[in-house]
Design a protein around this motif. Structure first.
Motif, PDB file in Angstrom:
ATOM      1  N   LYS A  13       0.802  -1.220   0.000  1.00 32.79           N
ATOM      2  CA  LYS A  13       0.000   0.000   0.000  1.00 32.79           C
ATOM      3  C   LYS A  13       0.837   1.273   0.000  1.00 32.79           C
ATOM      4  CE  LYS A  13      -0.974   0.172   4.980  1.00 32.79           C
ATOM      5  NZ  LYS A  13      -2.084   0.276   5.931  1.00 32.79           N
ATOM      6  N   ASP A  14       2.156   1.160   0.103  1.00 34.04           N
ATOM      7  CA  ASP A  14       3.034   2.327   0.031  1.00 34.04           C
ATOM      8  C   ASP A  14       3.209   2.732  -1.431  1.00 34.04           C
ATOM      9  OD1 ASP A  14       3.300   2.029   2.770  1.00 34.04           O
ATOM     10  OD2 ASP A  14       5.231   1.003   2.627  1.00 34.04           O
ATOM     11  N   TYR A  15       3.694   3.937  -1.640  1.00 35.69           N
ATOM     12  CA  TYR A  15       3.813   4.474  -2.990  1.00 35.69           C
ATOM     13  C   TYR A  15       5.205   5.060  -3.175  1.00 35.69           C
ATOM     14  CZ  TYR A  15       2.747   7.291  -7.102  1.00 35.69           C
ATOM     15  OH  TYR A  15       2.752   7.847  -8.344  1.00 35.69           O
ATOM     16  N   VAL A  16       5.885   4.643  -4.244  1.00 36.19           N
ATOM     17  CA  VAL A  16       7.216   5.146  -4.577  1.00 36.19           C
ATOM     18  C   VAL A  16       7.132   5.824  -5.938  1.00 36.19           C
ATOM     19  CG1 VAL A  16       9.619   4.532  -5.072  1.00 36.19           C
ATOM     20  CG2 VAL A  16       8.351   3.302  -3.289  1.00 36.19           C
ATOM     21  N   ALA A  17       7.644   7.046  -6.013  1.00 35.88           N
ATOM     22  CA  ALA A  17       7.647   7.774  -7.289  1.00 35.88           C
ATOM     23  C   ALA A  17       8.961   8.530  -7.430  1.00 35.88           C
ATOM     24  CB  ALA A  17       6.482   8.758  -7.350  1.00 35.88           C
ATOM     25  N   ARG A  18       9.474   8.551  -8.632  1.00 37.65           N
ATOM     26  CA  ARG A  18      10.666   9.346  -8.922  1.00 37.65           C
ATOM     27  C   ARG A  18      10.219  10.758  -9.252  1.00 37.65           C
ATOM     28  NH1 ARG A  18      14.140   9.473 -14.027  1.00 37.65           N
ATOM     29  NH2 ARG A  18      15.967  10.621 -13.331  1.00 37.65           N
ATOM     30  N   MET A  19      10.766  11.729  -8.537  1.00 36.46           N
ATOM     31  CA  MET A  19      10.439  13.136  -8.785  1.00 36.46           C
ATOM     32  C   MET A  19      11.227  13.663  -9.968  1.00 36.46           C
ATOM     33  SD  MET A  19       8.275  14.553  -6.601  1.00 36.46           S
ATOM     34  CE  MET A  19       8.747  16.266  -6.576  1.00 36.46           C
TER      35      MET A  19
END
Length: 88
Positions: A13-19
């Motif tokens: 349920k966690d979210y990882v995104a490259r900025m």
């Protein structure tokens, strides 16, 4: 490789995104404050492992700042600004 390792170190349920560049955002909902040091350690180890995999040594490390929904703001921009400030 960093993104893959960060995702592997997180819950479903966690979210990882490259900025952009070398910056990532990790959204980790529903975590008791006492668990945060363990989470930061796990994420730091994932980033170091990425450097070892790609470069053969500990070429990268984690610098992180945290922000809390409600306490630090309600909009993404406010939360990102608070986390960025805490990182330094």
């Amino acid at each position: 490789v960093v993104a893959r390792n960060l995702r592997a170190a997180c819950r479903e349920k966690d979210y990882v995104a490259r900025m952009g560049g070398d910056e990532f955002v990790v959204v980790i909902p529903d975590v008791p404050p006492d668990d945060l040091p363990h989470i930061w350690q796990r994420l730091a180890e994932a980033v170091v492992a990425a450097g070892v995999e790609v470069c053969g040594n500990e070429a990268v490390s984690l610098a992180a700042g945290e922000a809390h929904l409600g306490m630090d703001g309600k909009r993404a921009e406010e939360l990102l600004a608070a986390a960025d400030k805490r990182m330094y």
